[in-house]
Design a protein around this motif. Structure first.
Motif, short mmCIF file in Angstrom:
data_model
loop_
_atom_site.label_atom_id
_atom_site.label_comp_id
_atom_site.label_asym_id
_atom_site.label_seq_id
_atom_site.Cartn_x
_atom_site.Cartn_y
_atom_site.Cartn_z
N GLU A 222 -21.33 -18.73 -2.32
CA GLU A 222 -21.19 -19.35 -1.01
C GLU A 222 -19.87 -20.12 -0.93
O GLU A 222 -19.29 -20.50 -1.93
CB GLU A 222 -22.36 -20.31 -0.72
N ARG A 223 -19.45 -20.33 0.30
CA ARG A 223 -18.34 -21.22 0.60
C ARG A 223 -18.79 -22.19 1.68
O ARG A 223 -19.58 -21.83 2.55
CB ARG A 223 -17.11 -20.44 1.09
N ALA A 224 -18.27 -23.39 1.61
CA ALA A 224 -18.66 -24.39 2.60
C ALA A 224 -18.36 -23.88 4.00
O ALA A 224 -17.31 -23.29 4.24
CB ALA A 224 -17.90 -25.70 2.34
N GLU A 225 -19.31 -24.11 4.91
CA GLU A 225 -19.15 -23.78 6.32
C GLU A 225 -18.97 -22.29 6.55
O GLU A 225 -18.41 -21.85 7.56
CB GLU A 225 -17.99 -24.55 6.95
N ARG A 226 -19.46 -21.46 5.65
CA ARG A 226 -19.39 -20.02 5.83
C ARG A 226 -20.74 -19.39 5.47
O ARG A 226 -21.52 -19.96 4.73
CB ARG A 226 -18.31 -19.39 4.94
N SER A 227 -20.97 -18.20 5.99
CA SER A 227 -22.18 -17.48 5.60
C SER A 227 -22.04 -17.00 4.16
O SER A 227 -20.95 -16.60 3.74
CB SER A 227 -22.41 -16.28 6.52
N PRO A 228 -23.13 -17.04 3.39
CA PRO A 228 -23.04 -16.59 1.99
C PRO A 228 -22.86 -15.09 1.89
O PRO A 228 -23.18 -14.35 2.83
CB PRO A 228 -24.40 -17.03 1.41
N GLU A 229 -22.33 -14.66 0.77
CA GLU A 229 -22.26 -13.23 0.49
C GLU A 229 -23.67 -12.71 0.20
O GLU A 229 -24.58 -13.49 -0.08
CB GLU A 229 -21.35 -12.99 -0.72
N PRO A 230 -23.89 -11.40 0.28
CA PRO A 230 -25.22 -10.86 -0.04
C PRO A 230 -25.67 -11.33 -1.43
O PRO A 230 -24.88 -11.35 -2.38
CB PRO A 230 -24.99 -9.34 -0.01
N PRO A 231 -26.93 -11.73 -1.56
CA PRO A 231 -27.40 -12.27 -2.84
C PRO A 231 -27.50 -11.20 -3.92
O PRO A 231 -27.65 -10.01 -3.65
CB PRO A 231 -28.78 -12.83 -2.50
N GLN A 232 -27.41 -11.66 -5.15
CA GLN A 232 -27.61 -10.81 -6.32
C GLN A 232 -28.96 -11.16 -6.93
O GLN A 232 -29.21 -12.31 -7.29
CB GLN A 232 -26.51 -11.03 -7.35
#
Length: 372
Positions: free
Chosen positions: A134-144
């Protein structure tokens, strides 16, 4: 590559630039969203943006970014092509910006600077774990998903030899599962170097996982006492812990920069618009610290088309792209000379809290080498 790094590389191009910093798609009816997009078109046309640039911005906004409301967008277009499209979750910082000109405004990206801080979220269960970058104030990448063995027997309430045997068997399987998770976490830490690792989930799984992590990974762990993998679990404790850690990191970065500037009786730093400008002209700045209120004062500087990138009126034989707010000119020169830029923002206990009355703090530069 972060958005600021990407923007720094783009700044070497000549432009002109069409920039839109607006709210992202909201929860309002489609007809309202379309009216907002029409307003963006009209205002960009009024700013003199080329039709191809206006259409590129409109298309980007229409396509959306898949972020939940509230969110914001920072879109940069050159010659009808989108060269940067940053979708940021959370409220917009400050007023909308819709402009076309020779110098792109950097303030939105700088105020969203923490959005480029990457961190790893690990939600551990006894059967495995979910890893999210994740990055602050952004949508997370697809989970692993790291899935271990699922044949672990639950700890039963019956006593005796059978109960102890089941406990030992389950514990061994849980350990094996967390060993796999630890390997996955260590790989992410080694390859992506997160600012921290937020660890939540089953309490025993978290303990087993920490024990198996490499020292470098374990040193980054932010332990969150929340079983987020349980049915109906509330994620607020995890989200609050991450927000606090991000705020702490921002404060730590600013404090570290100020401390470095004071080394050897201040020989590693300069303060004030003129001293910082001269240091930037010499490409001697490692880290630039700006107060967000600098954008509110009336000081202006020249943004230059080439080295030394900034000046106070003489232009040093290099073509001036125009007079811009001092904070913008200094930040632009810093990015073009590979310096880090930190923005000190006002903190509020509540959104409706009155703003403290004060002047903007002077810019501070941490130097790459001691001042002569």
């Amino acid at each position: 590559m972060t958005d600021l790094t990407r923007m720094a590389s783009l700044l070497r191009d000549s432009g002109p630039w069409t920039v839109a910093y607006v709210d992202g798609a909201g929860d309002e009816p489609q007809v309202i969203e379309e009216k907002k997009q029409d307003s963006v078109r009209r205002r960009l046309n009024e700013e003199g943006a080329p039709p191809a640039d206006v259409e590129a911005v409109a298309t980007a906004l229409r396509d959306g970014a898949g972020l939940p409301s509230p969110s914001s967008r920072y879109i940069v277009v050159v010659d009808g092509a989108v060269v940067l499209d940053s979708a940021l979750s959370g409220q917009r910082h400050g007023e909308e910006i819709l402009t076309h000109g020779p110098v792109p405004p950097l303030r939105p990206l700088l105020l969203h600077g923490s959005a480029d801080v990457g961190y790893l979220v690990v939600e551990a269960g006894r059967e495995g774990a979910q890893l999210r970058w994740e990055r602050a104030e952004r949508s997370p990448e697809p989970p692993q998903e790291v899935e271990g063995r699922t044949d672990a027997l639950p700890k039963v309430q019956a006593g005796g030899w059978s109960h102890a045997k089941h406990q030992r068997a389950s514990e061994e399987i849980w350990k094996l599962n967390q060993r796999e998770v630890a390997e996955a976490v260590d790989t992410v830490v080694r390859e992506r170097q997160p600012a921290f690792v937020a660890l939540a989930g089953d309490v025993r799984a978290r303990q087993l996982l920490r024990d198996d992590l490499a020292d470098a990974s374990r040193a980054l762990v932010l332990d969150v006492d929340a079983h987020t993998r349980a049915d109906g679990a509330d994620d607020s404790a995890l989200e609050d812990a991450i927000a606090r850690r991000l705020a702490e990191l921002e404060t730590e970065d600013l404090s570290t920069a100020r401390s470095r500037a004071r080394v050897d009786h201040g020989s590693h730093g300069v303060e004030g618009v003129e001293p910082v400008l001269r240091a930037l002209q010499e490409a001697a700045v490692d880290t630039l610290v700006l107060d967000e209120r600098m954008w509110d004062d009336e000081r202006m500087l020249d943004a230059l088309a080439d080295v030394p990138w900034v000046d106070d009126g003489d232009a040093l034989g290099v073509g001036s792209l125009g007079r811009v707010p001092a904070a913008e000119a200094l930040a632009r020169a810093a990015l073009l000379t590979d310096a880090d830029v930190l923005v000190e923002q006002d903190e509020y206990a509540a959104e409706d809290e009155a703003r403290e009355q004060r002047l903007a703090r002077e810019p501070l530069a941490v130097l790459r080498r001691p001042a002569a």
